[in-house]
Scaffold this active site. Sequence first.
Site, PDB file in Angstrom:
ATOM      1  N   SER A 148     -11.111  -0.873  -0.471  1.00 40.37           N
ATOM      2  CA  SER A 148      -9.877  -0.966   0.327  1.00 40.37           C
ATOM      3  C   SER A 148     -10.203  -1.393   1.747  1.00 40.37           C
ATOM      4  CB  SER A 148      -9.164   0.388   0.380  1.00 40.37           C
ATOM      5  OG  SER A 148      -8.479   0.672  -0.791  1.00 40.37           O
ATOM      6  N   HIS A 199      -3.438   6.211   3.598  1.00 48.14           N
ATOM      7  CA  HIS A 199      -4.282   5.089   3.171  1.00 48.14           C
ATOM      8  C   HIS A 199      -3.796   3.765   3.748  1.00 48.14           C
ATOM      9  CE1 HIS A 199      -5.823   2.008   0.327  1.00 48.14           C
ATOM     10  NE2 HIS A 199      -6.876   2.794   0.258  1.00 48.14           N
ATOM     11  N   ASP A 243       0.844  -1.190   0.000  1.00 45.75           N
ATOM     12  CA  ASP A 243       0.000   0.000   0.000  1.00 45.75           C
ATOM     13  C   ASP A 243       0.882   1.245   0.000  1.00 45.75           C
ATOM     14  OD1 ASP A 243      -2.362   1.842   0.896  1.00 45.75           O
ATOM     15  OD2 ASP A 243      -3.271  -0.145   0.697  1.00 45.75           O
TER      16      ASP A 243
END
Length: 507
Positions: free
Chosen positions: A380, A183, A151
Amino acid sequence: MGDVTGQMGDSARRLGAAFLALALLLTALPGTSWTAPIEGNLAAGDYALVQVAHGTASAVAAKATVAGATDVAALNTLDIVTARLSTDALRSLQGDSRVSFIATDAVITASGKRERYEDAKGRPSPGLELVDAHLAWDHATGRGVTVAIMDTGVAEHPDLDGSVIARVDFVDDVATLLDPSGHGTFVAGLIAAHGRTFKGVAPDAKLVSLRVLDQNGNGTMHSVLAAFDWLLKNRTPMHIKVLNLSFGAPQRSSYHRELLAGVVESAWFAGITVVAAAGNDGPKAGTVAMPGADPFVITVGSFADQGTLALNDDRESPFSSRGPSRDGFAKPDVLAPGEHIVSLRVPGTALDRDAAGGKGDSDNADVPAAGPYAKLTGTSASTAIAAGAAALVLEEHLTYSATQVKGALVASGRHVVGTKTPGLDVDDALTVRPARVNAGLLPSRVLLRVLAASGNVFGPGITWDGISWEGISWEAVSWEGVAWEAVSWEGVTWDGVTWDSVTWELR
């Protein structure tokens, strides 16, 4: 391990014949000139992925550098060289008989629906409570399982204290923060946070951060390949059993021709349960992203819970990508909460700055996220919740293969109104008998190409049934030169293949 089942029979024979023909086409004959095929719209100055003969990546990388290529890396495990090619370097590699093909790099993106944290007001999803994660903690908390996260990186956060055992950066963008986006840390929190007021699905799991996306959630295939190269080499000492992929790229062709499919399958067969996002391009059919479109991996979509614990109001999120894949496989495999999900906030990151700066939707601009937590929407988040569930299943069932973990998540899933895809139930996944999944699937031809260059274990007349796979080192395996007509494909099954004894560090 080794629960990939199904008869290969005539399909496998045809695949073998096709593969042999491909190998012959890609092998330069003595006395002839060789021009490696170029896939995509590759131009001088672009990043390229260069597939090379087994064991030649370092030598080809050195040649590319001499010819003027920059940002050159040799991925020895995958027999791939990545580089930004000059005109001379492109011409030089095209004429090198060690080069099988040259492909353009692909752009991947994080599977979060928003580019910033959501409005601090509004009703959040009950998230983990909705999938009964808290009930599962009486039996498993993820202890002894490491989850790798590819990520934007994982920042330090009090709720992750002691969780992250390794961080590796493959982006090389001179970022000064461990997670300049926020994120990856958000994803990590849903998997393994263990704060006093907030916990992830597997609060005692360990994490490995493999940074492949930049602060805007964008990345390239060459960064992902380098991360997989590292993963395959370090999975055993790090006890990595689960891989979370909350990113995606459009599926352009059959998984048999997608490089990303071959790479994720290498991790899958090496004993790592791969959990991938379906993507956020729904509700149109055929929009599931790669690597989620690979038939082997666990592909996760999102459902909307309306901010309640009631089950009868849950619906598949309109934005959540749907199958079938280009090969006709039903996807996603399971749904998890994906709207207005709460997890860890990293102040000062791209997601945080955009919120505070008032960018994006005007209804959210005036109320930025605050405190140690924030909300996001997208597959996600759904993927991270399912990855945490996989870690719990693996703690409870130490001998489960990746396929059995997938079967457990599918079999335990509950009905979600309006879709055939089951909703995740973490607690039931620990006790249910795994469903029979992945039966009759063929590994990606891209993966077979990698294996083909690594040593010949076949003799005339040998059937795969009679081969003892235990203790075989795949770095010594090569299919080159196999007389396919002498190999009996009838009755071949994958039940007896012990994949956890296979060594994937191809050099």
